[in-house]
Design a protein around this motif. Structure first.
Motif, short mmCIF file in Angstrom:
data_model
loop_
_atom_site.label_atom_id
_atom_site.label_comp_id
_atom_site.label_asym_id
_atom_site.label_seq_id
_atom_site.Cartn_x
_atom_site.Cartn_y
_atom_site.Cartn_z
N THR A 327 0.85 -1.20 0.00
CA THR A 327 0.00 0.00 0.00
C THR A 327 0.88 1.25 0.00
O THR A 327 1.11 1.85 1.06
CB THR A 327 -0.93 0.00 1.23
N GLN A 329 0.24 4.17 -0.79
CA GLN A 329 -0.47 5.38 -0.36
C GLN A 329 -0.84 5.34 1.13
O GLN A 329 -1.50 6.25 1.63
CB GLN A 329 -1.74 5.58 -1.19
N ASP A 331 -0.44 5.53 5.20
CA ASP A 331 0.21 6.50 6.07
C ASP A 331 1.56 6.00 6.59
O ASP A 331 2.52 6.77 6.69
CB ASP A 331 -0.71 6.83 7.26
N ILE A 334 4.22 6.28 3.83
CA ILE A 334 4.47 7.69 3.50
C ILE A 334 5.30 8.36 4.60
O ILE A 334 6.27 9.08 4.33
CB ILE A 334 3.14 8.44 3.28
N SER A 341 1.96 14.01 0.07
CA SER A 341 0.60 13.55 0.37
C SER A 341 0.25 12.29 -0.43
O SER A 341 0.88 11.96 -1.43
CB SER A 341 -0.40 14.65 0.02
N SER A 342 -0.80 11.62 0.04
CA SER A 342 -1.26 10.40 -0.61
C SER A 342 -1.62 10.64 -2.08
O SER A 342 -1.32 9.81 -2.94
CB SER A 342 -2.48 9.84 0.13
N SER A 343 -2.25 11.80 -2.36
CA SER A 343 -2.62 12.10 -3.74
C SER A 343 -1.39 12.30 -4.61
O SER A 343 -1.37 11.89 -5.78
CB SER A 343 -3.51 13.34 -3.79
N VAL A 345 1.56 10.88 -4.09
CA VAL A 345 2.13 9.54 -4.28
C VAL A 345 1.36 8.79 -5.37
O VAL A 345 1.96 8.12 -6.22
CB VAL A 345 2.09 8.74 -2.96
N LYS A 346 0.03 8.94 -5.36
CA LYS A 346 -0.79 8.28 -6.39
C LYS A 346 -0.42 8.79 -7.77
O LYS A 346 -0.29 8.00 -8.73
CB LYS A 346 -2.27 8.55 -6.11
#
Length: 380
Positions: A327, A329, A331, A334, A341-343, A345-346
């Protein structure tokens, strides 16, 4: 398709291109299955990750087809680097022209008379000395030229076998309707039989398994798994014994597991070990070979990394450090590597997947080039 030769290689572990069945491991069932499909008019979709051996399988099947059908036209074209319809037609036309060139000047003259608008450029392969040819097509002529190619194949009165590798690339073309255009030509050339090969399973599935797409129900499917380890070991062992050396089964198993059965990586390792070692029986020899390969590629890796954004570089290094990330994305991941941020990384992950730098396995995301991952780990 190149003429067959009885080449004796100094190093039998070929990791780029295809030479002959003598240097091609196994794939007996797959080769027979692909030949059976082609000879019986079943266009075939061949899907597997990159570097498993799709290209070698196709060229092995073509080699054997030419042994029994000497007048057949066998054309392999890789469209991975194409960006639009014009480049696709140009690549396909060049591949067909190269096959005709191998048949002599009279055949080439007839082809160029047929394709009056083509501008051929003749040259010589810098490694083999064999004559080469490429063609140039104006963008405005691509649709007409594509039709002319299929007209030529239809009138050739020969069995025609065409493999289009990395076929999913056509989904990125800016032109609309390329799938329908191709399908409309293919279905009216009964003597032409196709292999559509690809490494992006989801995109290939959309093209061939979606009822609303032109190629729906027009092909049969084949997958490709890693080579059987026992058969692969026997293949490698015979070559080492041929130079009065050996490779232990335990060490080969270590290599096979290390690279998850990825043929290209294993062949590259065996190529290096065959060059430097007579008896391969220790893990230290494996480590030395890996270090050598990574060092040889360091300049290429550095240039590749510099083409990526800061976020993409950071994500690549983090995944290399982890080995596999379920995963990216999440926490925990990361925070551990101080990623954005997760976005973000995506966004970076999508780009790296598209560039085939990252690959998604059943257990997580990995750096697909093992040696690149080792090099990246040095930077962490």
């Amino acid at each position: 398709m190149a003429k067959k030769t009885n080449i004796q290689l100094r190093n039998p572990f070929v990791y780029q291109g295809y030479v002959s069945p003598d240097y091609f491991c196994d794939r007996i069932v797959e080769t027979e299955g692909l030949i059976g499909n082609l000879q019986n008019g079943r266009n075939t979709v061949l899907v597997s990750p990159r570097r498993i051996g799709k290209t070698g399988l196709i060229k092995n099947a073509f080699y054997k087809l030419k042994e029994v059908e000497k007048d057949a036209i066998c054309v392999y074209v890789d469209i991975y680097s194409t960006k639009n319809q014009q480049e696709f037609v140009q690549f396909l036309g060049t591949a067909i022209t190269q096959d005709v060139l191998s048949r002599g000047q009279k055949a080439m003259k007839r082809l160029l008379e047929f394709f009056g608008s083509w501008r051929p450029v003749f040259g010589q392969d810098p490694y083999t000395g064999a004559p080469t040819v490429s063609i140039s097509i104006e963008p405005s002529q691509s649709t007409v030229s594509l039709k002319t190619i299929f007209d030529y194949l239809n009138l050739s009165k020969r069995e025609v076998y065409i493999a289009i590798d990395e076929f999913q690339q056509i989904t990125k073309y800016p032109e609309n309707g390329i799938e329908a255009l191709l399908r409309s030509h293919i279905q009216f050339v009964p003597n032409a039989h196709f292999v559509f090969s690809g490494s992006k399973r989801s995109l290939m599935s959309q093209i061939f398994n979606s009822p609303e797409r032109p190629f729906y129900q027009s092909t049969v499917s084949m997958g490709l798994e890693p080579l059987n380890e026992e058969i692969y070991y026997d293949f490698a062992r015979r070559f080492f014994e041929g130079k009065k050396g050996c490779i232990s089964q335990e060490i080969f198993h270590h290599i096979y597991q290390l690279f998850d059965g990825v043929t290209r990586n294993i062949q590259l390792m065996l190529n290096r070990l065959y060059e430097t070692e007579k008896k391969v029986c220790s893990e230290s020899q494996i480590k030395e070979a890996i270090i050598h390969i990574v060092n040889q590629s360091s300049m290429q890796y550095e240039e590749l990394l510099n083409l990526l954004s800061d976020n993409q570089q950071a994500l690549m290094k983090a995944i290399a450090k982890e080995g596999s990330v379920a995963t990216p994305q999440g926490d925990t991941f990361i925070k551990r590597y101080n990623l954005p941020s997760s976005s973000s990384v995506k966004t970076a992950l999508d780009v790296l997947l598209d560039k085939d730098l990252i690959y998604r396995t059943q257990t997580g995301y990995i750096i697909y080039d093992y040696f690149f991952a080792v090099w990246l780990n040095r930077l962490c």
